[in-house]
Design a protein around this motif. Structure first.
Motif, PDB file in Angstrom:
ATOM      1  N   TYR A 173      14.588  10.374  11.805  1.00 34.16           N
ATOM      2  CA  TYR A 173      13.280   9.952  12.297  1.00 34.16           C
ATOM      3  C   TYR A 173      12.452   9.514  11.105  1.00 34.16           C
ATOM      4  O   TYR A 173      12.369  10.231  10.113  1.00 34.16           O
ATOM      5  N   ALA A 174      11.840   8.341  11.226  1.00 35.60           N
ATOM      6  CA  ALA A 174      10.893   7.879  10.200  1.00 35.60           C
ATOM      7  C   ALA A 174       9.490   8.253  10.671  1.00 35.60           C
ATOM      8  O   ALA A 174       9.124   7.974  11.820  1.00 35.60           O
ATOM      9  N   VAL A 175       8.726   8.915   9.805  1.00 34.02           N
ATOM     10  CA  VAL A 175       7.324   9.239  10.106  1.00 34.02           C
ATOM     11  C   VAL A 175       6.472   8.292   9.279  1.00 34.02           C
ATOM     12  O   VAL A 175       6.592   8.252   8.053  1.00 34.02           O
ATOM     13  N   ILE A 176       5.639   7.499   9.952  1.00 31.18           N
ATOM     14  CA  ILE A 176       4.806   6.526   9.242  1.00 31.18           C
ATOM     15  C   ILE A 176       3.354   6.780   9.617  1.00 31.18           C
ATOM     16  O   ILE A 176       3.014   6.863  10.801  1.00 31.18           O
ATOM     17  N   CYS A 177       2.516   6.929   8.579  1.00 33.87           N
ATOM     18  CA  CYS A 177       1.087   7.182   8.810  1.00 33.87           C
ATOM     19  C   CYS A 177       0.297   6.005   8.232  1.00 33.87           C
ATOM     20  O   CYS A 177       0.478   5.641   7.068  1.00 33.87           O
ATOM     21  N   SER A 178      -0.569   5.430   9.045  1.00 35.00           N
ATOM     22  CA  SER A 178      -1.441   4.354   8.562  1.00 35.00           C
ATOM     23  C   SER A 178      -2.887   4.849   8.603  1.00 35.00           C
ATOM     24  O   SER A 178      -3.152   6.001   8.945  1.00 35.00           O
ATOM     25  N   GLU A 179      -3.825   3.951   8.266  1.00 37.66           N
ATOM     26  CA  GLU A 179      -5.250   4.308   8.286  1.00 37.66           C
ATOM     27  C   GLU A 179      -5.734   4.675   9.680  1.00 37.66           C
ATOM     28  O   GLU A 179      -6.750   5.335   9.827  1.00 37.66           O
ATOM     29  N   VAL A 197       8.784  -0.327   2.441  1.00 32.69           N
ATOM     30  CA  VAL A 197       7.570  -0.911   1.866  1.00 32.69           C
ATOM     31  C   VAL A 197       6.507  -1.002   2.962  1.00 32.69           C
ATOM     32  O   VAL A 197       6.771  -1.550   4.036  1.00 32.69           O
ATOM     33  N   GLY A 198       5.305  -0.464   2.708  1.00 31.39           N
ATOM     34  CA  GLY A 198       4.198  -0.574   3.662  1.00 31.39           C
ATOM     35  C   GLY A 198       3.105  -1.450   3.093  1.00 31.39           C
ATOM     36  O   GLY A 198       2.864  -1.429   1.878  1.00 31.39           O
ATOM     37  N   THR A 199       2.457  -2.243   3.948  1.00 30.05           N
ATOM     38  CA  THR A 199       1.411  -3.150   3.460  1.00 30.05           C
ATOM     39  C   THR A 199       0.058  -2.821   4.091  1.00 30.05           C
ATOM     40  O   THR A 199      -0.025  -2.057   5.050  1.00 30.05           O
ATOM     41  N   THR A 200      -0.979  -3.475   3.558  1.00 33.14           N
ATOM     42  CA  THR A 200      -2.343  -3.217   4.049  1.00 33.14           C
ATOM     43  C   THR A 200      -2.573  -3.828   5.423  1.00 33.14           C
ATOM     44  O   THR A 200      -3.570  -3.523   6.072  1.00 33.14           O
ATOM     45  N   LEU A 201      -1.671  -4.703   5.880  1.00 32.15           N
ATOM     46  CA  LEU A 201      -1.819  -5.271   7.224  1.00 32.15           C
ATOM     47  C   LEU A 201      -0.998  -4.483   8.249  1.00 32.15           C
ATOM     48  O   LEU A 201      -0.815  -4.946   9.381  1.00 32.15           O
ATOM     49  N   GLY A 202      -0.486  -3.304   7.845  1.00 33.05           N
ATOM     50  CA  GLY A 202       0.184  -2.433   8.815  1.00 33.05           C
ATOM     51  C   GLY A 202       1.642  -2.748   9.040  1.00 33.05           C
ATOM     52  O   GLY A 202       2.233  -2.304  10.027  1.00 33.05           O
ATOM     53  N   THR A 203       2.248  -3.504   8.138  1.00 33.67           N
ATOM     54  CA  THR A 203       3.673  -3.849   8.285  1.00 33.67           C
ATOM     55  C   THR A 203       4.530  -2.909   7.442  1.00 33.67           C
ATOM     56  O   THR A 203       4.150  -2.567   6.326  1.00 33.67           O
ATOM     57  N   VAL A 204       5.691  -2.528   7.968  1.00 36.58           N
ATOM     58  CA  VAL A 204       6.685  -1.775   7.196  1.00 36.58           C
ATOM     59  C   VAL A 204       7.936  -2.632   7.113  1.00 36.58           C
ATOM     60  O   VAL A 204       8.453  -3.095   8.137  1.00 36.58           O
ATOM     61  N   LEU A 205       8.403  -2.887   5.884  1.00 32.77           N
ATOM     62  CA  LEU A 205       9.615  -3.690   5.657  1.00 32.77           C
ATOM     63  C   LEU A 205      10.638  -2.829   4.926  1.00 32.77           C
ATOM     64  O   LEU A 205      10.252  -1.941   4.152  1.00 32.77           O
ATOM     65  N   VAL A 206      11.915  -3.113   5.136  1.00 33.42           N
ATOM     66  CA  VAL A 206      12.970  -2.297   4.520  1.00 33.42           C
ATOM     67  C   VAL A 206      13.803  -3.167   3.595  1.00 33.42           C
ATOM     68  O   VAL A 206      14.246  -4.257   3.971  1.00 33.42           O
ATOM     69  N   ILE A 207      14.012  -2.685   2.359  1.00 32.63           N
ATOM     70  CA  ILE A 207      14.825  -3.385   1.359  1.00 32.63           C
ATOM     71  C   ILE A 207      16.067  -2.533   1.087  1.00 32.63           C
ATOM     72  O   ILE A 207      15.956  -1.338   0.792  1.00 32.63           O
ATOM     73  N   VAL A 208      17.235  -3.149   1.180  1.00 37.99           N
ATOM     74  CA  VAL A 208      18.498  -2.426   0.976  1.00 37.99           C
ATOM     75  C   VAL A 208      18.832  -2.419  -0.516  1.00 37.99           C
ATOM     76  O   VAL A 208      18.678  -3.434  -1.202  1.00 37.99           O
ATOM     77  N   LEU A 209      19.311  -1.269  -1.009  1.00 39.62           N
ATOM     78  CA  LEU A 209      19.696  -1.130  -2.413  1.00 39.62           C
ATOM     79  C   LEU A 209      21.207  -0.915  -2.480  1.00 39.62           C
ATOM     80  O   LEU A 209      21.719   0.027  -1.871  1.00 39.62           O
ATOM     81  N   SER A 250       0.805  -1.239   0.000  1.00 36.33           N
ATOM     82  CA  SER A 250       0.000   0.000   0.000  1.00 36.33           C
ATOM     83  C   SER A 250       0.831   1.277   0.000  1.00 36.33           C
ATOM     84  O   SER A 250       0.304   2.351  -0.244  1.00 36.33           O
ATOM     85  N   ALA A 251       2.132   1.192   0.312  1.00 36.53           N
ATOM     86  CA  ALA A 251       2.966   2.409   0.318  1.00 36.53           C
ATOM     87  C   ALA A 251       4.402   2.028   0.003  1.00 36.53           C
ATOM     88  O   ALA A 251       4.895   0.984   0.446  1.00 36.53           O
ATOM     89  N   LEU A 252       5.086   2.878  -0.778  1.00 41.35           N
ATOM     90  CA  LEU A 252       6.483   2.650  -1.156  1.00 41.35           C
ATOM     91  C   LEU A 252       7.236   3.973  -1.043  1.00 41.35           C
ATOM     92  O   LEU A 252       6.709   5.018  -1.439  1.00 41.35           O
ATOM     93  N   HIS A 253       8.458   3.929  -0.507  1.00 39.73           N
ATOM     94  CA  HIS A 253       9.209   5.182  -0.339  1.00 39.73           C
ATOM     95  C   HIS A 253      10.711   4.906  -0.468  1.00 39.73           C
ATOM     96  O   HIS A 253      11.280   4.156   0.322  1.00 39.73           O
TER      97      HIS A 253
END
Length: 1099
Positions: free
Chosen positions: A862-868, A765-777, A743-746
């Motif tokens: 600081y990471a700011v994360i907004c969900s529903e 990466v943000g998902t519809t179940l409220g999880t945030v995952l981080v992928i290293v580039l 549901s969200a990508l940054h």
């Protein structure tokens, strides 16, 4: 008994609560953290919510009026809205509180006022002499229904016709009814046995104000003498009347009828029409009447000094023209021009040089109000060309499916977009200036550039200049032209993910600095565009096909291929057909005959000429997997510094290197977790049954599914106006839970793991179940190496959790300032080789405006994360949640944006229950909470967006954008920024009567209406007939206008005006008392004379 000291008890309580909150904060914050040092400057007084302007075509128009002296156009709608247009850039929107349809509008010409008649039988007088027009008076008819109004030029008496066939007269100054009434039974023949029907027309004879022409629906027309209160002539016709118009000399008038005929009558010959014309009737040979045609809904009769008169009409086409578009017919002398319109005609008006009805009219243009457009026709040029419309009325040219708003863009963007957009303009417009030229512009107090991007159902994208509360289209991009169109309607083999609009835009991701644009469409397609000022021809369109699976099991996989959890970088992974060269979209089937490996749309395989502007860099399409269509894309992000684009849906996530044209990552959502999946889901084989495709554009970012087999078109109207969340689905609850959408990508440069000592490029990466995952580039060095070495992508193992689907993520540096994603500055890509060599060294040098890259080890982000449901601020690299705010318990957030305002930043949220809220950053203190829209529908939910400097917008109707501000400063300056509708203009001189006309009485006859309609002559009207309602306009309305630079002066003048008004009222009351005393004494004197000589017993 022991006494309590209340103050001490309270002190104790506050101390306890403070200690509790401090201890909880201490638990959340790590020792020695420096977030306390961040000074937050935003306070609740910086916020105020108000609507600014409304752009676009008035939705469901129903009425039209024009002031020929002020040169202002008014349009009323079926929802009670009023839109006023002056010169380009001067627009105004007002709303009748009742929401009833506007049936007619009448300007008080050159008076700065307008009368509106509504379907709920109310009349309203609007004051246009203030920047925000307001109602001065209203009049509600109780017993009769209003059908037609007429206000003669320079008169204060408004004629109001009703459904019963009566005419009432209203004084527009006091908004009271006159006692003078024209009753239908007095107007028609006494011998007539039937009711003549409602009033459809009222007008006074241009040469004699004392004669009133009244048209009844049944076909009867009456010329009424106002002085003698009787009918002079009655004209009867078999066919129903729709409209009537005078010749300016007052000797003839023309009627339009329901059988497609026009009848011209001489005033003094009521027995039969002087002439009958059927403009579109086929003339039969043996002298018979022409065949009947469709009704002529309106006719206008306009004269010219130099030539033949113009007869202009709408409707009247013959019945055999099936499928023909609506037409406006212009008859001038012997020529008849039939002008086809794109939509049905609501109303039209002829613009003339003079406001006086008794002079040669000299028409120069026709304003045609269509159901979904406004057209102006130039009558003075051969072929009747149309004027180029300068108003932003084409927002809905194709239905809007998504919106993005960018305030404070780079200053060179608008000129760049304008220069490529200027080449797209149509030719053949009238050479004359736009004739609606009234009003004055407001002061420009905002100097930053603003751009609105709208995505449409036909796959087009429009860029709009929205600076300083105006709107102007800059450039239009057609994304559908890269695909093969099906030749006929039956041949739709590939577009079956949606019923219609297969090219509709779902998501727009735009980097204003690099000008890179990426769109996701409804047919699971992604197109990346690069901006260029040069024209190019692309021989082969670069293309990738991605097979994004939801559940994989290598035993039952239909084509025997297993998707590796992480493809080897650079080589590409098996399931993708990476095809920059060829187009294998013909078809391929799996072993059991199900459609497989086929995209929904077919990319053209012929060379594509690309004009200056946005040019295709790469087309990515998701393909069918063993009979199941690809799922619609739910999130999208592009980063120009990294050369990457990433997108996800309810199956998983895919990342593409658009420079090397390779797929870097293709994972099911479950696989992103690795062994950390909190739901312990097991990958299973793909189901053989076809899955629902998501609920169309309405449910972007929601990850919901619908029971229907095919998804709805993004333009399908949502009948239910309320916005309720439903997670219902045709699949089992376990299956539903495991269908976790992205549901969200940054993209950002930050700390990816707790142990990191320096920030590095990554994707959150943000998902519809409220999880945030981080992928290293892991990016190769710039220049030549970037194109040769692979980008290495790996999950970091970092997992964060919130309640509700993730909507938005952003990063702050150690001072609390926003860290924008790295970007590459724009440069011209299509340059010659030698020049290109020089630029190689500069090539792909990312501009990371992030101060983090040079940060010391001790400094954090600081990471700011907004969900529903909630927002969290997380300290990095420690990953401690330092602030948390539950935004809503009972509703859910539809849109959340991290925006800058007053040299600071905040989180702005729009909830499904209509609340708009803002929170400070990083502490998430509530700063604003206003219930703005009690009813939110899918269209608003899909298009609402916030941007910097306190600006926001949404699509308020299918054709209009509503802009609003949540900034106190903008609210204060708004009054100055708004344009003025009314400007002092001299009324043109009345036509010269001439010596002989004056001598022999041939000129216009004037009438003292006051003498006829005033209370002294006609008495008082029945009180129960209509009720007067004072409006909020008047002095109170002016009070609102008296703010800004000249506020103090205006207030002083206002005080004097109020005093003058009160003195005037006092004077009027005194005069009334004197008059009443005088009449009493006169009465008493008469009584005394009458009874002077009578004895008491004679009384």
């Amino acid at each position: 008994m022991r006494k309590f000291n209340i103050r001490k008890v309270l002190d104790g309580l506050t101390a306890v609560s403070a200690a509790a909150s401090a201890s909880s904060a201490a638990q959340q914050q790590q020792a020695g953290n420096r977030e306390t040092e961040i000074q937050e400057t935003l306070q609740s007084e910086h916020f105020q919510l108000c609507k600014t302007v409304r752009h676009g075509f008035p939705y469901q128009p129903s009425a039209l009026a024009f002031d020929p002296v002020q040169k202002i156009l008014a349009i009323g709608t079926q929802t009670g809205a009023l839109r006023l247009f002056g010169r380009p850039g001067v627009e105004c929107y007002c709303q009748h509180d009742s929401g009833a349809a506007v049936i007619q509008l009448q300007f008080l010409i050159n008076e700065g006022a307008l009368v509106s008649a509504l379907a709920d039988d109310t009349l309203h007088l609007w004051n246009l002499r203030q920047k925000r027009p307001a109602i001065l008076h209203s009049l509600k008819f109780n017993r009769e229904r209003i059908t037609f109004c007429h206000l003669p030029f320079q008169s204060k008496w408004l004629y109001v016709g009703t459904e019963r066939g009566n005419i009432h007269i209203v004084n527009v100054e006091s908004f009271t009814l006159s006692g003078y009434v024209i009753m239908w039974n007095k107007a028609i023949e006494l011998s007539s046995k039937s009711h003549p029907g409602p009033i459809v027309h009222i007008s006074d004879n241009p040469m004699d104000e004392g004669k009133l022409l009244i048209g009844f629906e049944s076909g009867t027309v009456v010329l009424w003498d106002l002085k003698s209160k009787k009918a002079d002539y009655r004209y009867t016709h078999d066919e129903a009347i729709h409209s009537v118009a005078w010749h300016h000399e007052g000797k003839q008038f023309i009627c339009s009828h329901s059988d497609g005929t026009l009848t011209i009558w001489n005033v003094k010959s009521p027995t039969k029409p002087f002439q009958t014309i059927t403009p579109h009737g086929k003339q039969l040979k043996d002298g018979k009447k022409p065949e009947p045609c469709k009704p002529i809904l309106k006719v206008e009769y306009k004269t010219t000094r130099a030539g033949e008169p113009f007869i202009i009409l709408s409707g009247g086409l013959s019945y055999d023209t099936v499928g023909r578009r609506p037409c406006l017919t212009v008859m001038h002398g012997k020529s008849t021009a039939v002008l086809e319109m794109d939509y049905s005609i609501v109303d039209f008006l002829t613009l003339c040089e003079t406001p006086y009805p008794n002079d040669f009219q000299e028409p120069y243009a026709v304003v045609v109000l269509l159901e979904k457009d406004l057209v102006l026709i130039d009558l003075a040029q051969n072929g009747y060309p149309i004027f180029e419309n300068p108003y932003p009325l084409t927002i809905h040219e194709s239905p809007v499916t998504c919106c993005e708003y960018f305030a404070d863009c780079p200053v060179d963007l608008i000129p760049a977009l304008y220069s490529v957009g200027a080449r797209q303009k149509r030719q053949g417009y009238s050479k004359k200036e736009w004739p609606i030229s009234g009003g004055n512009w407001g002061l420009i107090t905002q100097s930053y550039p603003e751009i609105i991007i709208t995505g449409h159902a036909d796959g087009s994208i429009k860029f709009w200049d929205a600076s300083a509360i105006t709107l102007q289209v800059l450039y239009k991009l057609k994304t559908a032209k890269v695909f093969e169109k099906s030749r006929n309607k039956d041949d739709k083999p590939n577009t079956d993910i949606v019923d219609e609009d297969p090219y509709a835009i779902q998501i727009i991701s735009w980097c204003p600095e690099s000008r890179m644009l990426c769109i996701a469409g409804v047919s699971a397609h992604v197109i990346i565009y690069r901006f260029s000022k040069q024209e190019v021809t692309t021989e082969v369109i670069p293309m990738l096909e991605v097979r994004l699976l939801y559940e994989i099991n290598d035993v039952e996989s239909p084509d025997g291929e297993q998707v590796p959890p992480l493809p080897t970088p650079g080589t590409g992974s098996n399931p993708q057909s990476i095809v920059p060269q060829s187009h294998p979209s013909t078809s391929s089937s799996s072993s059991d005959g199900l459609r497989d490996n086929v995209p929904c749309l077919k990319v053209k395989n012929s060379p594509l000429k690309q004009s200056p502007g946005y040019q295709i860099e790469l087309v990515i399409q998701l393909v069918w997997v063993s009979g199941e269509p690809p799922q619609q894309i739910t999130s999208l992000a592009i980063n120009s510094a990294y050369g990457l684009v990433v997108f996800g849906n309810c199956n998983g996530i895919a990342m593409v290197d658009y420079l090397q044209k390779t797929v870097l990552l293709n994972l099911g959502t479950i696989e992103l977790y690795g062994s950390n999946d909190p739901y312990r889901r097991e990958p299973r084989s793909p189901r053989k049954t076809r899955q629902p495709s998501g609920a169309g554009l309405c449910d972007i970012n929601e990850g919901t599914m619908v029971p229907e087999d095919r998804c709805k078109s993004p333009t399908s109207d949502v009948k239910d106006n309320s916005f309720s969340r439903s997670r219902s689905s045709s699949v089992t609850s376990i299956d539903k839970e495991s269908r976790e959408a992205i549901s969200a990508l940054h993209f950002c440069e930050t700390f990816t793991r707790k142990a990191d000592t320096s920030p590095s490029p990554c994707l959150w990466v943000g998902t519809t179940l409220g999880t945030v995952l981080v992928i290293v580039l892991n990016l190769p060095p710039g220049g030549e190496q970037r194109l040769l070495q692979p980008v290495i992508v790996s999950p970091s193992g970092t997992i964060l959790r919130l309640k509700g689907a993730i909507l938005r993520m952003a990063f702050l540096d150690t001072t609390g300032s926003l860290v924008p994603p790295a970007h590459e500055p724009w440069r011209e890509h299509n340059v010659s080789e030698d020049k290109d060599e020089k630029d190689k060294s500069k090539k792909r040098r990312p501009v990371s405006v992030s101060p983090s890259s040079s940060q010391e080890i001790s400094e954090n982000q600081y990471a700011v994360i907004c969900s529903e449901k909630q927002a969290k601020v997380i300290s990095l690299p420690s990953q401690n949640c330092i602030y948390k705010q539950n935004i809503t318990e009972t509703s859910f957030v539809l849109r959340g944006d991290i925006v800058s305002l007053s040299n600071s930043i905040c989180l702005a949220c729009f909830c499904a229950n209509g609340h708009i809220m803002t929170f400070s950053l990083p502490s998430l203190r509530p700063l604003l909470d206003v219930c703005y829209l009690p009813l939110t529908n899918m269209r608003i939910a899909r298009t609402f967006c916030f941007t910097n400097n306190g600006q926001a917008l949404y699509l308020v109707s299918p054709t209009e954008i509503q802009r609003l501000t949540y900034s106190q400063e903008t609210c204060e300056n708004l009054q100055e920024m708004l344009g003025e509708l009314f400007t002092p203009v001299e009324t043109p001189e009345a036509p010269n009567r001439g010596f002989f006309k004056g001598l022999f009485g041939g000129g216009a006859q004037s009438l003292d209406r006051e003498e006829l309609f005033g209370e002294s002559a006609s008495g008082k009207a029945s009180r129960s007939l209509a009720q007067h309602i004072p409006g909020p306009g008047g002095i109170e309305g002016v009070k609102g206008a008296a703010s800004g630079v000249v506020g103090e002066l205006a207030r002083a003048r206002l005080a004097l005006d109020e005093r003058g008004q009160k003195l005037g009222e006092l004077e009027e009351k005194t005069a009334a008392m004197l008059y009443s005393a005088d009449s009493f004494s006169k009465h008493a004197h008469e009584m005394m004379l009458k009874y002077k000589d009578k004895k008491w017993y004679q009384f």
